[in-house]
Design an enzyme around this catalytic site. Structure first.
Site, PDB file in Angstrom:
ATOM      1  N   GLY A  31      -2.080   4.109   5.990  1.00 35.48           N
ATOM      2  CA  GLY A  31      -3.136   3.116   6.137  1.00 35.48           C
ATOM      3  C   GLY A  31      -3.382   2.275   4.890  1.00 35.48           C
ATOM      4  O   GLY A  31      -2.585   2.233   3.974  1.00 35.48           O
ATOM      5  N   HIS A  37       3.362  -3.074   4.993  1.00 31.10           N
ATOM      6  CA  HIS A  37       3.157  -2.347   6.255  1.00 31.10           C
ATOM      7  C   HIS A  37       3.336  -3.291   7.454  1.00 31.10           C
ATOM      8  O   HIS A  37       3.921  -2.929   8.471  1.00 31.10           O
ATOM      9  CB  HIS A  37       1.733  -1.781   6.322  1.00 31.10           C
ATOM     10  CG  HIS A  37       1.431  -0.700   5.326  1.00 31.10           C
ATOM     11  ND1 HIS A  37       0.526  -0.869   4.305  1.00 31.10           N
ATOM     12  CD2 HIS A  37       1.883   0.570   5.207  1.00 31.10           C
ATOM     13  CE1 HIS A  37       0.438   0.256   3.604  1.00 31.10           C
ATOM     14  NE2 HIS A  37       1.254   1.142   4.124  1.00 31.10           N
ATOM     15  N   GLN A  61       0.855  16.563   1.782  1.00 32.94           N
ATOM     16  CA  GLN A  61       1.834  15.950   0.873  1.00 32.94           C
ATOM     17  C   GLN A  61       1.228  15.592  -0.480  1.00 32.94           C
ATOM     18  O   GLN A  61       1.894  15.032  -1.334  1.00 32.94           O
ATOM     19  CB  GLN A  61       2.507  14.736   1.513  1.00 32.94           C
ATOM     20  CG  GLN A  61       1.621  13.512   1.672  1.00 32.94           C
ATOM     21  CD  GLN A  61       2.319  12.420   2.452  1.00 32.94           C
ATOM     22  OE1 GLN A  61       2.632  12.565   3.629  1.00 32.94           O
ATOM     23  NE2 GLN A  61       2.583  11.293   1.800  1.00 32.94           N
ATOM     24  N   GLY A 147       9.993   2.049   4.668  1.00 37.99           N
ATOM     25  CA  GLY A 147      10.252   1.062   3.616  1.00 37.99           C
ATOM     26  C   GLY A 147      11.128   1.626   2.511  1.00 37.99           C
ATOM     27  O   GLY A 147      11.025   2.798   2.165  1.00 37.99           O
ATOM     28  N   ASP A 150       9.770   3.416  -0.891  1.00 39.75           N
ATOM     29  CA  ASP A 150       9.819   4.868  -1.092  1.00 39.75           C
ATOM     30  C   ASP A 150      11.248   5.314  -0.798  1.00 39.75           C
ATOM     31  O   ASP A 150      11.524   5.934   0.228  1.00 39.75           O
ATOM     32  CB  ASP A 150       8.805   5.552  -0.164  1.00 39.75           C
ATOM     33  CG  ASP A 150       7.389   5.093  -0.447  1.00 39.75           C
ATOM     34  OD1 ASP A 150       6.727   5.694  -1.287  1.00 39.75           O
ATOM     35  OD2 ASP A 150       6.960   4.076   0.150  1.00 39.75           O
ATOM     36  N   VAL A 176       8.688  -5.119  -0.145  1.00 40.47           N
ATOM     37  CA  VAL A 176       7.895  -6.348  -0.080  1.00 40.47           C
ATOM     38  C   VAL A 176       7.065  -6.440  -1.367  1.00 40.47           C
ATOM     39  O   VAL A 176       6.402  -5.473  -1.744  1.00 40.47           O
ATOM     40  CB  VAL A 176       6.991  -6.359   1.168  1.00 40.47           C
ATOM     41  CG1 VAL A 176       6.183  -7.647   1.241  1.00 40.47           C
ATOM     42  CG2 VAL A 176       7.838  -6.174   2.428  1.00 40.47           C
ATOM     43  N   MET A 184       4.251  -4.191  -3.382  1.00 39.87           N
ATOM     44  CA  MET A 184       2.973  -3.940  -2.705  1.00 39.87           C
ATOM     45  C   MET A 184       2.787  -2.450  -2.491  1.00 39.87           C
ATOM     46  O   MET A 184       3.746  -1.733  -2.178  1.00 39.87           O
ATOM     47  CB  MET A 184       2.924  -4.673  -1.381  1.00 39.87           C
ATOM     48  CG  MET A 184       2.849  -6.152  -1.571  1.00 39.87           C
ATOM     49  SD  MET A 184       2.466  -6.962  -0.023  1.00 39.87           S
ATOM     50  CE  MET A 184       2.505  -8.661  -0.565  1.00 39.87           C
ATOM     51  N   SER A 186      -0.651   0.465  -1.374  1.00 40.55           N
ATOM     52  CA  SER A 186      -2.087   0.691  -1.162  1.00 40.55           C
ATOM     53  C   SER A 186      -2.735   1.097  -2.478  1.00 40.55           C
ATOM     54  O   SER A 186      -3.903   0.820  -2.727  1.00 40.55           O
ATOM     55  CB  SER A 186      -2.306   1.787  -0.118  1.00 40.55           C
ATOM     56  OG  SER A 186      -1.601   1.468   1.065  1.00 40.55           O
TER      57      SER A 186
HETATM   58  P1  AMP Z   1       2.352   4.385   2.989  1.00 35.74           P
HETATM   59  O1  AMP Z   1       1.233   3.955   3.860  1.00 35.74           O
HETATM   60  O2  AMP Z   1       2.215   3.953   1.564  1.00 35.74           O
HETATM   61  O3  AMP Z   1       2.693   5.852   3.151  1.00 35.74           O
HETATM   62  O4  AMP Z   1       3.635   3.594   3.491  1.00 35.74           O
HETATM   63  C1  AMP Z   1       4.013   3.592   4.842  1.00 35.74           C
HETATM   64  C2  AMP Z   1       5.372   2.973   4.967  1.00 35.74           C
HETATM   65  O5  AMP Z   1       5.336   1.653   4.442  1.00 35.74           O
HETATM   66  C3  AMP Z   1       6.462   3.725   4.182  1.00 35.74           C
HETATM   67  O6  AMP Z   1       7.666   3.726   4.940  1.00 35.74           O
HETATM   68  C4  AMP Z   1       6.608   2.877   2.939  1.00 35.74           C
HETATM   69  O7  AMP Z   1       7.892   2.966   2.342  1.00 35.74           O
HETATM   70  C5  AMP Z   1       6.360   1.486   3.487  1.00 35.74           C
HETATM   71  N1  AMP Z   1       5.938   0.594   2.418  1.00 35.74           N
HETATM   72  C6  AMP Z   1       4.875   0.740   1.602  1.00 35.74           C
HETATM   73  N2  AMP Z   1       4.834  -0.271   0.704  1.00 35.74           N
HETATM   74  C7  AMP Z   1       5.910  -1.058   0.962  1.00 35.74           C
HETATM   75  C8  AMP Z   1       6.444  -2.249   0.384  1.00 35.74           C
HETATM   76  N3  AMP Z   1       5.859  -2.841  -0.646  1.00 35.74           N
HETATM   77  N4  AMP Z   1       7.559  -2.764   0.917  1.00 35.74           N
HETATM   78  C9  AMP Z   1       8.175  -2.172   1.972  1.00 35.74           C
HETATM   79  N5  AMP Z   1       7.730  -1.059   2.563  1.00 35.74           N
HETATM   80  C10 AMP Z   1       6.616  -0.502   2.068  1.00 35.74           C
END
Ligand code: AMP
Length: 284
Positions: A31, A37, A61, A147, A150, A176, A184, A186
């Site tokens: 989120g 996202h 985690q 993404g 990670d 991104v 980017m 969170s």
């Molecule tokens: P998170 O909410 O941070 O656990 O991310 C959820 C998904 O979004 C994961 O697969 C991340 O790798 C992807 N994600 C987060 N930030 C980015 C970004 N800047 N560019 C591409 N994918 C992202």
């Protein structure tokens, strides 16, 4: 858009739609959505008949002393952004429904988790794999989008899917970035104005490394020492790891090859930021 908050309900939603012959794509998230996202959601929509976004800040985690309690949350904003993207279902369970009893089972992917975030955050990828396994079992998506931001997570999930014969295609999405280069995240929300400036050292290091490679540098130690020097010019940036690894095995390299991945984690103030690049790739 349907908001579903219990595992039983998302499982029966999936059964019903698979019975109707529809395909499902899944975007697992924690989120506090940003453009990264949203791009994953667009990719998920293009892949399948129906797309599900899961929004779950997965407690198992996070290690002791990490940011589980202060992780940024804004459910109404997230729900409205997911709806604007045309997602069919937002699956947002409470921790108590995902783990009604303490989870005694963990999925552990070895080797790929030995370095990088795996070394810095013991148990982190076990928690990630376990929750993703639960999501795959509940939703049974044909596609799951992750993404490259990670990168290690993506590699670990791909390996888990292949080792455990899951019938899901793992699709990746490029990193991104903000217009100034910051990847980017969170967690960027935690940064003060001056920390936000300091945080640019990650993407600067990536650009410098790529330039070094273009100019013919192949020695990893020499590259890493140049990058460390550059990052060390700002006192508020502390490197947690800075490594060149093989993009398949994630094992450290001493000589740069077409398969080299540069990955780094830097603590800026109290915020831990990560970034990476495949040094020879054109697109990032
Ligand atoms: P998170 O909410 O941070 O656990 O991310 C959820 C998904 O979004 C994961 O697969 C991340 O790798 C992807 N994600 C987060 N930030 C980015 C970004 N800047 N560019 C591409 N994918 C992202």
């Amino acid at each position: 858009m349907k908001i579903i908050s219990t595992p039983a309900e998302i499982a029966s939603w999936s059964v019903e739609h698979h019975a109707a012959g529809e395909t499902i794509s899944l975007v697992p998230t924690m989120g506090f959505f940003h453009e990264g996202h949203l791009q994953l959601m667009r990719q998920a929509r293009a892949l399948a008949d129906l797309s599900v976004v899961s929004l779950f800040v997965n407690p198992i985690q996070f290690g002791p002393g990490e940011d589980l309690d202060r992780y940024p949350r804004d459910f109404p904003r997230d729900a409205s952004l997911a709806e604007q993207e045309g997602v069919e279902v937002l699956f947002a369970p409470e921790a108590g429904t995902m783990y009604p009893a303490p989870a005694l089972t963990r999925i552990q992917v070895s080797q790929l988790t030995e370095y990088l975030c795996g070394a810095d955050r013991p148990g982190h990828f076990d928690g990630v794999c376990t929750v993703v396994a639960k999501l795959f079992n509940l939703i049974k998506p044909e596609y799951a989008v992750f993404g490259r931001k990670d990168y290690q997570q993506l590699a670990v999930i791909r390996r888990m899917v292949s080792d455990l014969n899951w019938d899901v295609l793992v699709v990746d999405h490029p990193i991104v970035r903000e217009t100034d280069g910051l990847a980017m995240s969170s967690r960027n929300k935690y940064l003060s104005i001056s920390e936000r400036q300091t945080a640019l050292c990650l993407s600067r290091a990536i650009r410098l490394a790529r330039r070094m490679v273009r100019e013919g540098l192949r020695d990893c130690a020499e590259m890493l020492s140049g990058l460390k020097k550059m990052i060390a010019t700002d006192d508020s940036a502390r490197i947690e790891y800075l490594m060149v690894v093989d993009k398949g095995s994630l094992i450290p390299q001493s000589i740069i090859t077409p398969d080299s991945l540069l990955a780094l984690a830097v603590r800026v103030g109290s915020t831990r930021l990560i970034d990476n690049t495949v040094l020879f790739d054109d697109e990032e």
